[in-house]
Design an enzyme around this catalytic site. Structure first.
Site, mmCIF file in Angstrom:
data_model
loop_
_atom_site.group_PDB
_atom_site.id
_atom_site.type_symbol
_atom_site.label_atom_id
_atom_site.label_comp_id
_atom_site.label_asym_id
_atom_site.label_seq_id
_atom_site.Cartn_x
_atom_site.Cartn_y
_atom_site.Cartn_z
ATOM 1 N N ASP A 93 -15.650 8.835 8.976
ATOM 2 C CA ASP A 93 -14.558 7.898 8.731
ATOM 3 C C ASP A 93 -13.266 8.698 8.679
ATOM 4 O O ASP A 93 -13.281 9.896 8.359
ATOM 5 C CB ASP A 93 -14.761 7.127 7.427
ATOM 6 N N ARG A 117 0.814 -1.221 0.000
ATOM 7 C CA ARG A 117 0.000 0.000 0.000
ATOM 8 C C ARG A 117 0.847 1.269 0.000
ATOM 9 O O ARG A 117 0.505 2.238 -0.682
ATOM 10 C CB ARG A 117 -0.950 -0.021 1.201
#
Length: 279
Positions: free
Chosen positions: A149, A47
């Protein structure tokens, strides 16, 4: 380090050392409270190497040095976004929504229901909450859903409210008709949340480990599911105390299937499977 492990590190596109992983582990813990264990090395490499390609850095060390020299850069949000996991689905852990509907039915008329989804990801969870509330109270009913979030990219998806039909398999046919607009032509196979439902939701970015949350409400229920598993015990306790303060008396906390807070009895009592009540 074993010789084969060292060879594996050198086989990567970018040089990847234990020191790189340790720095990333410390930085994501400080910024998001996420506790990464050794088994996450491959995930972290995959990532964060994308961030190196995007930013033009030639090594993890250069990228991390640059981040630390620029504490106000928007790249910090991209760094956090890259390391957050967003696994979600409509009506996941269905018994939570059945319990929420029961609470609303038993709560009596003449009140506004307030629910916070604290890890809304791409929107399936907060929309499931809103659908549950609308099923009981009607689309014109008095309810609001706060949806937050830490990951800004998934929040953009949530705000759009557009999903593939296969993502909506857990939505009953009558709910699909009532709350979604099915796409035609170029949008065949997609469905969009109707504005009449979407107006009940408020989306915003929030980092649960930050000390000050931009919330002044008291909630009837809070969904904080499959988030605490990424925190260590100290961070869990801090977050639980803040959630406790934001719940109304006897308010309900819904958590993930792998989360257990039996050691926080002064804050919450277990009322059902992964369902807690504010003490």
């Amino acid at each position: 380090m074993m010789p084969d492990a060292a060879a594996t590190l050198q086989a990567h596109e970018f040089v990847w050392t234990p020191q790189d992983f340790e720095r990333i582990r410390q930085l994501i813990y400080r910024h998001a409270g996420i506790s990464l264990h050794e088994g996450k090395q491959a995930m972290v490499y995959s990532r964060i190497s994308r961030r190196l390609r995007e930013t033009g850095h030639q090594s993890f060390r250069d990228y991390l040095d640059w981040l630390e020299r620029h504490p106000d850069s928007g790249e910090w949000q991209e760094f956090v976004n890259a390391l957050t996991t967003n696994l979600t689905a409509f009506f996941r852990e269905a018994h939570h929504f059945e319990e929420l509907a029961r609470l609303v039915r038993d709560g009596g008329p003449g009140r506004e229901w307030k629910v916070w989804c604290s890890a809304s990801s791409t929107g399936e969870e907060p929309y499931s909450i809103a659908i549950t509330l609308a099923d009981v109270l009607g689309l014109q009913g008095s309810f609001r859903v706060w949806a937050s979030d830490i990951d800004t990219r998934v929040l953009q998806t949530a705000q759009r409210g557009i999903y593939k039909l296969e993502q909506l398999r857990a939505v009953r046919p009558e709910q699909l008709r009532r709350y979604f607009l099915r796409g035609t032509g170029a949008n065949e196979g997609l469905a969009r949340v109707k504005p009449e439902l979407q107006r009940h939701l408020q989306f915003f970015t929030l980092n649960l480990v930050e000390e000050h949350w931009p919330l002044r409400e008291e909630f009837d229920a809070i969904f904080c599911r499959n988030v605490m598993i990424y925190f260590d015990h100290t961070t869990q306790r801090q977050v639980l105390r803040r959630l406790h303060r934001l719940l109304k008396p006897h308010g309900t906390l819904f958590v993930g299937h792998a989360e257990n807070f039996s050691d926080a009895r002064e804050l919450f009592r277990l009322r059902g499977k992964t369902i807690y009540e504010k003490v």
